[in-house]
Design a protein around this motif. Sequence first.
Motif, PDB file in Angstrom:
ATOM      1  N   GLY A 300       0.823  -1.190   0.000  1.00 13.34           N
ATOM      2  CA  GLY A 300       0.000   0.000   0.000  1.00 13.34           C
ATOM      3  C   GLY A 300       0.860   1.243   0.000  1.00 13.34           C
ATOM      4  N   ARG A 301       0.195   2.377   0.065  1.00 12.60           N
ATOM      5  CA  ARG A 301       0.949   3.633   0.098  1.00 12.60           C
ATOM      6  C   ARG A 301       1.797   3.675   1.365  1.00 12.60           C
ATOM      7  NH1 ARG A 301      -1.568   9.636  -1.066  1.00 12.60           N
ATOM      8  NH2 ARG A 301       0.313  10.850  -0.568  1.00 12.60           N
ATOM      9  N   PRO A 302       3.106   3.861   1.244  1.00 12.78           N
ATOM     10  CA  PRO A 302       3.980   3.752   2.426  1.00 12.78           C
ATOM     11  C   PRO A 302       3.885   4.976   3.323  1.00 12.78           C
ATOM     12  CG  PRO A 302       5.283   4.325   0.507  1.00 12.78           C
ATOM     13  CD  PRO A 302       3.876   4.094   0.014  1.00 12.78           C
ATOM     14  N   ARG A 303       4.324   4.780   4.552  1.00 16.64           N
ATOM     15  CA  ARG A 303       4.438   5.894   5.486  1.00 16.64           C
ATOM     16  C   ARG A 303       5.622   6.774   5.110  1.00 16.64           C
ATOM     17  NH1 ARG A 303       3.159   1.322   8.486  1.00 16.64           N
ATOM     18  NH2 ARG A 303       1.343   1.513   9.863  1.00 16.64           N
ATOM     19  N   ALA A 304       5.680   7.933   5.741  1.00 16.66           N
ATOM     20  CA  ALA A 304       6.818   8.827   5.524  1.00 16.66           C
ATOM     21  C   ALA A 304       8.094   8.124   5.953  1.00 16.66           C
ATOM     22  CB  ALA A 304       6.628  10.124   6.299  1.00 16.66           C
ATOM     23  N   THR A 305       9.133   8.281   5.164  1.00 15.31           N
ATOM     24  CA  THR A 305      10.387   7.590   5.450  1.00 15.31           C
ATOM     25  C   THR A 305      11.090   8.193   6.646  1.00 15.31           C
ATOM     26  OG1 THR A 305      12.499   6.895   4.466  1.00 15.31           O
ATOM     27  CG2 THR A 305      11.706   9.087   3.920  1.00 15.31           C
ATOM     28  N   LEU A 306      11.876   7.387   7.343  1.00 13.09           N
ATOM     29  CA  LEU A 306      12.632   7.830   8.507  1.00 13.09           C
ATOM     30  C   LEU A 306      13.864   8.605   8.042  1.00 13.09           C
ATOM     31  CD1 LEU A 306      13.133   7.725  11.602  1.00 13.09           C
ATOM     32  CD2 LEU A 306      14.408   5.615  11.209  1.00 13.09           C
ATOM     33  N   ASN A 307      14.026   9.805   8.559  1.00 14.04           N
ATOM     34  CA  ASN A 307      15.162  10.653   8.205  1.00 14.04           C
ATOM     35  C   ASN A 307      16.309  10.382   9.169  1.00 14.04           C
ATOM     36  OD1 ASN A 307      17.019  12.803   7.871  1.00 14.04           O
ATOM     37  ND2 ASN A 307      15.420  14.123   7.065  1.00 14.04           N
ATOM     38  N   ILE A 308      17.392   9.787   8.660  1.00 11.84           N
ATOM     39  CA  ILE A 308      18.569   9.493   9.485  1.00 11.84           C
ATOM     40  C   ILE A 308      19.808  10.136   8.865  1.00 11.84           C
ATOM     41  CG2 ILE A 308      17.677   7.376  10.527  1.00 11.84           C
ATOM     42  CD1 ILE A 308      19.228   5.800   8.434  1.00 11.84           C
ATOM     43  N   ASP A 309      19.641  11.347   8.358  1.00 14.09           N
ATOM     44  CA  ASP A 309      20.760  12.035   7.716  1.00 14.09           C
ATOM     45  C   ASP A 309      21.944  12.192   8.661  1.00 14.09           C
ATOM     46  OD1 ASP A 309      19.328  12.204   5.440  1.00 14.09           O
ATOM     47  OD2 ASP A 309      18.803  14.319   5.607  1.00 14.09           O
ATOM     48  N   PHE A 310      21.665  12.450   9.938  1.00 14.13           N
ATOM     49  CA  PHE A 310      22.758  12.637  10.888  1.00 14.13           C
ATOM     50  C   PHE A 310      23.570  11.352  11.042  1.00 14.13           C
ATOM     51  CE2 PHE A 310      24.411  12.513  15.280  1.00 14.13           C
ATOM     52  CZ  PHE A 310      25.245  13.615  15.218  1.00 14.13           C
ATOM     53  N   LEU A 311      22.884  10.205  11.110  1.00 16.63           N
ATOM     54  CA  LEU A 311      23.594   8.931  11.238  1.00 16.63           C
ATOM     55  C   LEU A 311      24.387   8.618   9.983  1.00 16.63           C
ATOM     56  CD1 LEU A 311      20.822   6.773  12.940  1.00 16.63           C
ATOM     57  CD2 LEU A 311      22.801   7.835  14.021  1.00 16.63           C
ATOM     58  N   MET A 312      23.868   9.008   8.826  1.00 21.97           N
ATOM     59  CA  MET A 312      24.569   8.722   7.575  1.00 21.97           C
ATOM     60  C   MET A 312      25.822   9.559   7.415  1.00 21.97           C
ATOM     61  SD  MET A 312      21.293   8.235   5.024  1.00 21.97           S
ATOM     62  CE  MET A 312      22.341   7.864   3.609  1.00 21.97           C
ATOM     63  N   SER A 313      25.967  10.602   8.230  1.00 20.42           N
ATOM     64  CA  SER A 313      27.194  11.401   8.170  1.00 20.42           C
ATOM     65  C   SER A 313      28.311  10.811   9.021  1.00 20.42           C
ATOM     66  CB  SER A 313      26.904  12.830   8.640  1.00 20.42           C
ATOM     67  OG  SER A 313      26.571  12.854  10.024  1.00 20.42           O
ATOM     68  N   LYS A 314      28.018   9.756   9.795  1.00 24.34           N
ATOM     69  CA  LYS A 314      29.021   9.143  10.661  1.00 24.34           C
ATOM     70  C   LYS A 314      29.793   8.074   9.898  1.00 24.34           C
ATOM     71  CE  LYS A 314      27.675  11.388  14.331  1.00 24.34           C
ATOM     72  NZ  LYS A 314      28.549  12.395  14.967  1.00 24.34           N
ATOM     73  N   ASP A 315      31.119   8.126   9.982  1.00 24.49           N
ATOM     74  CA  ASP A 315      31.934   7.114   9.322  1.00 24.49           C
ATOM     75  C   ASP A 315      32.955   6.477  10.245  1.00 24.49           C
ATOM     76  OD1 ASP A 315      33.653   9.205   9.669  1.00 24.49           O
ATOM     77  OD2 ASP A 315      34.071   9.523   7.541  1.00 24.49           O
ATOM     78  N   GLY A 316      32.937   6.836  11.532  1.00 27.23           N
ATOM     79  CA  GLY A 316      33.839   6.209  12.486  1.00 27.23           C
ATOM     80  C   GLY A 316      35.234   6.779  12.512  1.00 27.23           C
ATOM     81  N   ARG A 317      35.493   7.811  11.732  1.00 29.73           N
ATOM     82  CA  ARG A 317      36.837   8.383  11.743  1.00 29.73           C
ATOM     83  C   ARG A 317      37.018   9.268  12.970  1.00 29.73           C
ATOM     84  NH1 ARG A 317      37.429  10.233   5.366  1.00 29.73           N
ATOM     85  NH2 ARG A 317      37.084   8.162   4.472  1.00 29.73           N
ATOM     86  N   GLY A 318      38.272   9.545  13.274  1.00 33.72           N
ATOM     87  CA  GLY A 318      38.564  10.370  14.422  1.00 33.72           C
ATOM     88  C   GLY A 318      38.991   9.533  15.602  1.00 33.72           C
ATOM     89  N   ARG A 319      38.666  10.023  16.783  1.00 32.95           N
ATOM     90  CA  ARG A 319      39.124   9.347  17.995  1.00 32.95           C
ATOM     91  C   ARG A 319      38.449   7.991  18.150  1.00 32.95           C
ATOM     92  NH1 ARG A 319      36.145  13.091  22.573  1.00 32.95           N
ATOM     93  NH2 ARG A 319      33.998  12.748  21.860  1.00 32.95           N
ATOM     94  N   ASP A 320      39.090   7.136  18.931  1.00 32.54           N
ATOM     95  CA  ASP A 320      38.587   5.789  19.169  1.00 32.54           C
ATOM     96  C   ASP A 320      37.335   5.870  20.041  1.00 32.54           C
ATOM     97  OD1 ASP A 320      39.941   2.790  20.663  1.00 32.54           O
ATOM     98  OD2 ASP A 320      38.529   3.068  19.037  1.00 32.54           O
ATOM     99  N   ARG A 321      36.204   5.408  19.539  1.00 29.06           N
ATOM    100  CA  ARG A 321      34.950   5.501  20.266  1.00 29.06           C
ATOM    101  C   ARG A 321      34.342   4.124  20.474  1.00 29.06           C
ATOM    102  NH1 ARG A 321      31.789  10.578  17.361  1.00 29.06           N
ATOM    103  NH2 ARG A 321      33.347  12.180  17.801  1.00 29.06           N
ATOM    104  N   TRP A 322      33.609   4.011  21.573  1.00 30.13           N
ATOM    105  CA  TRP A 322      32.854   2.799  21.831  1.00 30.13           C
ATOM    106  C   TRP A 322      31.452   3.041  21.275  1.00 30.13           C
ATOM    107  CZ3 TRP A 322      33.919  -1.983  22.713  1.00 30.13           C
ATOM    108  CH2 TRP A 322      32.941  -2.850  23.205  1.00 30.13           C
TER     109      TRP A 322
END
Length: 506
Positions: A300-322
């Motif tokens: 059927g007609r789908p719901r509005a998509t989830l906006n995760i632009d902020f998460l898509m900008s993360k690539d793990g570079r930089g300091r060591d993070r948990w």
Amino acid sequence: MKRQHGMRLDDRIVLYLQMAGLYHLARLNESWFRLDKPLVSAFIERWRPETHTFHMPFGECTITLQDVAYHLGLPIDGQYVSGCLTDFSRFIEGSRPPWETFSDLSQGADDETVRRYARAYIMMLLSTQLFGDKSGTCLHIRWLPYVARLEDMGQYSWGSAALSWLYRCMCRVANRNVVKLAGPLQLLQSWIFWRFPGFRPDGYDVFHWPLAWRWGGYQPSLSNKGPRVANWRLRIDLLQLGDFLWMLYSLAEVVQVVHPEILDPRHMTLWRATTALIYFAVIEWHPVDRVLPQFGGVQGRPRATLNIDFLMSKDGRGRDRWFPLSLQSWHMHWSDRAQHVLQFDIVPDPGPSHEYLDWWYQHGRRFLSPELLLGDPRRAAIPAQVIERVPGRRPEMDQLPDVLENRRVARRQCVGTRSSQREWIWLEEAIDVMERRGGDVGGELGGLVDEVESEVVPEVVVGGTRVQEEVVTGMTGDPMMVIAVEMGSGTLGAQVVIVEEVAVGE
């Protein structure tokens, strides 16, 4: 793309590969794989990062966890693949990892040497077949804690991590500034050949498990890429609703070769889960609700998509993070994955509903080729079998909040709330500007601060000083540009210093 550096699949490491859940993937490494770049490029043009689906003339489709299980034979259920590398010295003997020097396993090797070879082989497998990057030759040290504990590798969800990385790579290359594609490309190309029978190469009718094995040895044409991309683009534009296999894995030829291991209910249930897919800092979304026909439902007609632009900008570079801590809510969402499995009606004739296609024909970008080549198929009517299809039950799902790319907004909101030791070094200059205009410095400045109607625009930094520009309407009613400089504590409204006024539009 070819086999991993010539490393041979020795029978003595099969046990370790089976414990890790990577044995079926290792079997794919025994055959050569070459990417049909024009074909894949034409499909990447159809990829939309905001929905994680391919936008086709007949609707949306995508690669799901079910596809990963069938094409690569990877486990789906398990712990997320995340964390960070700590205590690196524990995995080093001397100046380098002890399993780095292997290229082949000798006949008289002892058990410890076999384990080291298994570690080396698994690192090559993960770094090339599943999580390859554009370097093509480098291995990431993040895999050292995993291969150091071979017996525990089977508890991870390698399938969800591989799909997360493929999604991220396709989202990146969809940007016009990125020209090379990485990730598990064997999965992508095998999915295209299986789902679109009209695009399959001739002469590859015999296959085994996993399904991607069928295309081993495929030799794509080496002709000019540009014309071939245009040709594939046109062929995709001409696709009809029946040219895509919605229920591929119900075919008798697939059922005959499927391995019973992936049909375990704990894996099969998660194929329909709308959840976060995790690969270290990479967080992507599994959009099952937009491709219900691939699981036997009616779209059927789908719901509005989830906006995760902020998460898509993360690539793990930089300091060591948990990452399980810094991205905790998304890791918890995967931990609760069984609660996010969609429930919907399974029908004999899955596909998009009339409501969906009516919406898709109006709002979707269905065609990319010039109208001169297409003959204007935009006027094509909705197929009769779709009109007769009974709409299915719309599945219920949790609506998560959007995660916008709001770092600039956050910085703008903090202006004026930070303590600063800067002095009002431009105050005298601002007063001079007002005096040259012949106005009352105190009255005009105070009145402007009290009565401006402002629209805040992004801050900039000039000479080490943080500057805020605002378009204001002054006492005269004329719009002007006011530059406010933060040089002390307090709110911005109480510190506005007019350095320069410029009529908007000049």
